[in-house]
Motif scaffolding. Sequence first.
Motif, PDB file in Angstrom:
ATOM      1  N   CYS A  59       0.839  -1.206   0.000  1.00  0.00           N
ATOM      2  CA  CYS A  59       0.000   0.000   0.000  1.00  0.00           C
ATOM      3  C   CYS A  59       0.870   1.251   0.000  1.00  0.00           C
ATOM      4  O   CYS A  59       0.641   2.190  -0.778  1.00  0.00           O
ATOM      5  CB  CYS A  59      -0.912   0.028   1.226  1.00  0.00           C
ATOM      6  N   ALA A  62       2.634   1.628  -3.407  1.00  0.00           N
ATOM      7  CA  ALA A  62       1.751   2.040  -4.492  1.00  0.00           C
ATOM      8  C   ALA A  62       1.423   3.526  -4.377  1.00  0.00           C
ATOM      9  O   ALA A  62       1.459   4.256  -5.370  1.00  0.00           O
ATOM     10  CB  ALA A  62       0.479   1.204  -4.463  1.00  0.00           C
ATOM     11  N   THR A  63       1.145   3.983  -3.153  1.00  0.00           N
ATOM     12  CA  THR A  63       0.748   5.381  -2.983  1.00  0.00           C
ATOM     13  C   THR A  63       1.899   6.327  -3.343  1.00  0.00           C
ATOM     14  O   THR A  63       1.734   7.265  -4.124  1.00  0.00           O
ATOM     15  CB  THR A  63       0.295   5.624  -1.536  1.00  0.00           C
ATOM     16  N   VAL A  66       2.769   6.315  -7.088  1.00  0.00           N
ATOM     17  CA  VAL A  66       1.811   7.055  -7.907  1.00  0.00           C
ATOM     18  C   VAL A  66       2.054   8.555  -7.772  1.00  0.00           C
ATOM     19  O   VAL A  66       2.047   9.290  -8.759  1.00  0.00           O
ATOM     20  CB  VAL A  66       0.369   6.667  -7.512  1.00  0.00           C
ATOM     21  N   TRP A 187      -1.531   2.519  -9.689  1.00  0.00           N
ATOM     22  CA  TRP A 187      -1.537   2.141  -8.279  1.00  0.00           C
ATOM     23  C   TRP A 187      -1.646   0.614  -8.140  1.00  0.00           C
ATOM     24  O   TRP A 187      -0.884  -0.014  -7.412  1.00  0.00           O
ATOM     25  CB  TRP A 187      -2.716   2.808  -7.563  1.00  0.00           C
TER      26      TRP A 187
END
Lengths: 272, 311
Positions: A59, A62-63, A66, A187
């Motif tokens: 998580c 990915a954040t 991005v 993401w």
Amino acid sequence: MLLFGYAFMYVPLFCIIALSFNDSKFVTAWSHFSFKWYKALAQNSIMLDAALNSLKIACFTATISVLIGTLAAIAIVRFKRFKGRPFFVGMMTAPLIMPDVVVGLSLLLLFVSMTNLLGWPGEHGILTVAIAHITLSLSYVTAVIQSRLTEMDSSIEEAALDLGATPIKVFFAITIPSISSAIMSGWILSFVLSFDDVVLASFVSGPQSTTLPMVVFSSIRMGLSPQINAMTTIIVSILTVCVAIAGYVIYHSGKKISNRSRQEKKRWQGLM
Amino acid sequence: MPTKKVNTWKFHFRGSSLIVGVPYLWLLVFFLCPCLILLKISFADSVLQIPPYSNILKWINDSAAQLTLNFANYRLLLTDDLYVRTFTTSIVIAANSAFACLLIGYPMAYAIVRSRPKIRMILLMLIVLPFWTSFLIRVYSWVILLAPTGLINKALMYLGIIDQPLKLMGNYCAVAVGIIYTYLPFMVLPIYSSLEKIDNSVVEAAYDLGCTPIKAFFSVILPLSMRGVATGFSLVFMPAIGEYVMPEILGDASTVTIGRIVWNEFFTNLSWPVASALSVMMIIFVAIPVMLWYGGQQIRLNKKLNIHEKV
């Protein structure tokens, strides 16, 4: 040939799924149907802890990927001239080509040197693994967003600018919404990349930050394991449900089908 | 009509330095810096301390520093038979796997392009689906099939074809099967997208001019899809060279690839300088040529676009 290709891709997976309901301790000797290995998996605390670690790292990765990847894509597509642009683009694509082992090793050496010089990051853990994953997935995310941004019609933005909107407002009101599908797929892609990685994590993780692929990898190296069969079945079913929902949504959006499939294709081209 | 794009953003956006700066800084710190450190340590000596390498930069007195470059690691890699053989076998396996992927993937991509649009979506999804499942699991599925007590051996013994389990795993062939299996989507998708771009009227023209389907394929379709083939080939070939997981799971002690040797030098022998030197060699011989090639492709593509715009 098509059938052969699909059989080649799917028969091994179906074998695992069938064997996951096997009661026998020996993976390939069928005795009778049971959920035994699912129960064992649910009680395997090493596996569960590692899965939680992986989830957190994925998580976070990915954040951040991005966020930085969107900036990088805008830099590459919109700013045609800035100092060292070719070098920047080269560095952006290099991790796609570099073998994982090399990236992992070099990042570990960096962390060791940094600890010697600055006293940071010291102990390796979730943060170092996340940094490694961000560095890898940044290239993918940037490629996906970049391809969406290139085909985006910039006349709307220019119109808004002409009508007196501030660039920041244009960015948040027009640019971000129109590339939102690419940001979403970026993401998801980076989440999957992070959740799937074993080589980078093995190099830069500490004793407290074992990830799920690392546990799976070591248990596969020990030999066949019925618990892995159960886990495969769970992963494949979750995935199939997701894809079925996505397919249902696409199917029922009627007219949008052709539009959507073009988007899907662009997404893959971005991946390539 | 080509329209001239005015880049208004550049003049309006004040945060431009931030937009370029953040990703730039990230790459400098976490990508370029590690590569330079890798290069530095590849010139160091292995010593028994923590971290296990000597410092190549020594201060003689307060003002002068002495740089000692130690080429022994590289000499070792270029002369020791083990490393040379590992390099060549890794490249041969990667090339063979990429070629096999091409043989399986091209007909698949071709069949998908030829299928009806509604089915095409589903077929494409089925190609992408395994990409989202864990690749470890996909490699593991081959262990289940190929192991001495695996399904293939069981089936053959049940049918009475063999009485002793065959040794299907623990060789380069099994490693190649793993690579082909995991990287097949990377071959199918670029070929598919290049095939899809081909204008159908070109193919019809070839038929009208009297081409047989086979001739039309080899003289029109195949050349037009070469870009996809090249992309697919490099997408399989590149990561396959440095592969560590596949040889570790599907191979045995005899299947040594570059990825595995880097890993072993680092984790088992604790010889960081040799592992670094191996990595540097991999970057020089594999990554840099491909990057240059991609750069060349990009320039050629831009040239073509310019010509089209002028016409």
